[in-house]
Design a protein around this motif. Sequence first.
Motif, PDB file in Angstrom:
ATOM      1  N   SER A 482       0.850  -1.199   0.000  1.00 48.34           N
ATOM      2  CA  SER A 482       0.000   0.000   0.000  1.00 48.34           C
ATOM      3  C   SER A 482       0.886   1.249   0.000  1.00 48.34           C
ATOM      4  O   SER A 482       1.789   1.375   0.845  1.00 48.34           O
ATOM      5  N   ASN A 507      -6.525  -5.465  -5.144  1.00 44.99           N
ATOM      6  CA  ASN A 507      -7.687  -5.172  -5.981  1.00 44.99           C
ATOM      7  C   ASN A 507      -8.846  -4.562  -5.182  1.00 44.99           C
ATOM      8  O   ASN A 507      -9.945  -4.435  -5.700  1.00 44.99           O
ATOM      9  N   ASN A 508      -8.590  -4.198  -3.934  1.00 44.84           N
ATOM     10  CA  ASN A 508      -9.583  -3.511  -3.104  1.00 44.84           C
ATOM     11  C   ASN A 508      -8.875  -2.382  -2.358  1.00 44.84           C
ATOM     12  O   ASN A 508      -7.740  -2.563  -1.859  1.00 44.84           O
ATOM     13  N   TYR A 509      -9.599  -1.191  -2.239  1.00 46.87           N
ATOM     14  CA  TYR A 509      -8.960   0.003  -1.694  1.00 46.87           C
ATOM     15  C   TYR A 509      -9.939   0.706  -0.739  1.00 46.87           C
ATOM     16  O   TYR A 509     -11.110   0.906  -1.062  1.00 46.87           O
ATOM     17  N   LEU A 510      -9.430   1.063   0.420  1.00 48.22           N
ATOM     18  CA  LEU A 510     -10.242   1.740   1.434  1.00 48.22           C
ATOM     19  C   LEU A 510      -9.485   2.978   1.909  1.00 48.22           C
ATOM     20  O   LEU A 510      -8.371   2.868   2.449  1.00 48.22           O
ATOM     21  N   THR A 520     -13.947   4.008  -1.629  1.00 49.45           N
ATOM     22  CA  THR A 520     -13.255   2.814  -2.142  1.00 49.45           C
ATOM     23  C   THR A 520     -12.656   3.080  -3.513  1.00 49.45           C
ATOM     24  O   THR A 520     -12.340   2.142  -4.256  1.00 49.45           O
ATOM     25  N   VAL A 540      -5.245  -1.469   1.537  1.00 53.91           N
ATOM     26  CA  VAL A 540      -5.468  -2.218   0.295  1.00 53.91           C
ATOM     27  C   VAL A 540      -5.366  -3.700   0.604  1.00 53.91           C
ATOM     28  O   VAL A 540      -4.621  -4.118   1.498  1.00 53.91           O
ATOM     29  N   TYR A 541      -6.112  -4.538  -0.134  1.00 55.91           N
ATOM     30  CA  TYR A 541      -6.005  -5.987   0.041  1.00 55.91           C
ATOM     31  C   TYR A 541      -6.335  -6.699  -1.258  1.00 55.91           C
ATOM     32  O   TYR A 541      -6.933  -6.122  -2.184  1.00 55.91           O
ATOM     33  N   ASN A 542      -5.907  -7.988  -1.279  1.00 54.62           N
ATOM     34  CA  ASN A 542      -6.128  -8.839  -2.454  1.00 54.62           C
ATOM     35  C   ASN A 542      -7.183  -9.877  -2.113  1.00 54.62           C
ATOM     36  O   ASN A 542      -6.901 -10.848  -1.412  1.00 54.62           O
ATOM     37  N   ASN A 543      -8.406  -9.679  -2.565  1.00 53.83           N
ATOM     38  CA  ASN A 543      -9.530 -10.603  -2.405  1.00 53.83           C
ATOM     39  C   ASN A 543     -10.025 -10.719  -0.979  1.00 53.83           C
ATOM     40  O   ASN A 543     -11.224 -10.640  -0.717  1.00 53.83           O
ATOM     41  N   PRO A 545      -9.899  -9.594   3.128  1.00 52.32           N
ATOM     42  CA  PRO A 545      -9.476  -8.487   3.995  1.00 52.32           C
ATOM     43  C   PRO A 545      -8.251  -8.814   4.833  1.00 52.32           C
ATOM     44  O   PRO A 545      -7.486  -7.905   5.187  1.00 52.32           O
TER      45      PRO A 545
END
Length: 658
Positions: A482, A507-510, A520, A540-543, A545
């Motif tokens: 991140s 592929n996920n963003y907070l 997001t 950030v995380y991949n698939n 949390p």
Amino acid sequence: MKRFVLHIALLLGLLFCKINLLKAQKLFHQDIFYGGVTAGGVSTGVGGMLPGDIVSLPLYIEPSSIVRKAYLFTYEVGYPPFSQTIYINGTGFTFDSSSNKIMTSIHANINFTPVKLYYKDITNYLNNNLTDTFNIYFPYTTIPNPPPNSLGWGWYTAFLYIEYENSTLPKVASTIWLNDKDFDYVLSSTPFNMNGMNPVDNNYPVGLSLFTDRTTHANKVKVVFNGNLLGKISYSDSINWQWNHAGVKGHFYYQNNTLYGLDDDTANSTMNNSDGLADVSSFLLNGSTSYSIKLEQEFLPPHPNASNGGYKNVNLLFLNPYTTHCDTFSTSIISDTVICKGDSIQLYASGGTNYYWQPITGLSNPNVANPIASPSTSTLYVVRIETDSGCSKTEKVLVKVNEPPSINSVNITPSVCGNNDGQISIAASGINPLQYSIGNGFQNSNTFTNLTSGNYNITVLDNNGCTYDTTVFVPQINPINSFFTANPQSGTEPLFVALNNQSAGANNYLWFINDDFLSTNFNESYNFDSSGIYTVTLIVYNNLPQCADTFSLQIIVYDSLMVQIPNVFTPNDDGINDHLTLKVEGAKKLKGVFINRWGNTMHEFNIDIMTSPATLNVWDGYSQTGQKVSDGVYYYIIELTDMQGETKSINGFLHIFK
């Protein structure tokens, strides 16, 4: 009666081996039945036959009889590179170490060690192929590139022992002893002790048949039975005359309470030269169940002209056909079985009141009917089953021990957090085909994919049903990073900041500002309208949390730079407006100078500001010389330094009235 000639060779082999000063021999076989017994043997003396060398072995079976038990035995010296096949009337019987080896012993001669004995039950074959003529052949042993001390290596002899049942004949008892101790010539003068026979009836012949090999005229062997010298054996039997050192075998058959010699063996009370058969009834008490025998070489150490042959003597087994007072009785035993190394099995025998199992190695209790067997190698267990009357028979069970498969290496690919893409690849060896499991059933492939991080219990299953287990750990890597930049990262309010996401592997963003959720979105921006220190966080995380990484930046927002300067003040000491007072925001430093109309400096100040906003008294109307200034107009130059170190100058004038 019609005489059948069995052209065959026989070796009656052994059980376990270890030199023991007591030299009690192993009971291999014992039985009581109606019928007869015959036995004989062949040896080349030097390790096998050449093509065309087929030997006929004459034995005897009463016509209309059924073969009750038939054993074929051979022995091996050293480490020949293959299994041996003995041919009987063209049918091959192969001996191998996993199923047929029943003893290994060290021999005193380094060129003739180790000695390994083998046996095979050929009862069914003989019942289906009983003819007038039996021929025997076993190939010569050739050893490519033999190592040192391999002079005596090879396969030697073929011995045949046959029991035949016939209801028209009286009872006969038979006992076979295996010599697993006399392989050190220094001990050859120590008696062998045989214990546990059925009580003999010495009103009839009691046969003693020797099966030896490598016995030679260069070092004759004295045969002493219960302290009585029977004679000296030395030469090869008549059917083995073409080979030197072929040893002495006592060829015989016993039926109708009578001992008969075959080949050049005689059924009298002596043994000499190649005669290995004797009637020893006169040296036993009626009802005897034991005896002792010495096979003592003339020269200890061997005769210097014997070319080492004098102490290659191998006394393999001793046979006793005789008449007993015992009645026949029935026994049974568990069938031959197979286990994997490390496993156990419960044996079972029946028919008696007392049980004596050999070898005792690997048994929970050798004196019960049903011991637990846990052998580390394939083992032939022999149990002597004894009745209340002291009569006994033997039964045998082979517990074959299969080696489990082995894992040579395990290649592990870590799992990327959130992808569950770990992998285990196994390199194993064993009896093919192999199957593999990590806990959810077996598969043919040795590779497991799509694995999460964690411990896995690997099981390899071979074609024998044996398994090998081990535990491995699939680690987890988290390549997620991140990161973002803020432009600008500080400034005065209102402050517009662009947040540029530069994270990798996610592929996920907070987005969060001071722990308050923002969005997001991949990139973000924010307008800070009030001063303060703000923490911007990107998770950030991949698939999943739990596969997260976090990065934070601080955004510093300052107050806008501002100063309020009055245009008049009255320093007349009346307590009202006596000081020139400035109100300042967004500055950390303030300095200035006041000048009269003639250009003279009247007052200077330089103040570090600790808080914002601040109210500062900067002039009390006195000059630098301590005199009150006169009324009038004064000019000023004021310089402010903001929180980021930038400066701003302000010029102006003010009035002083008293």
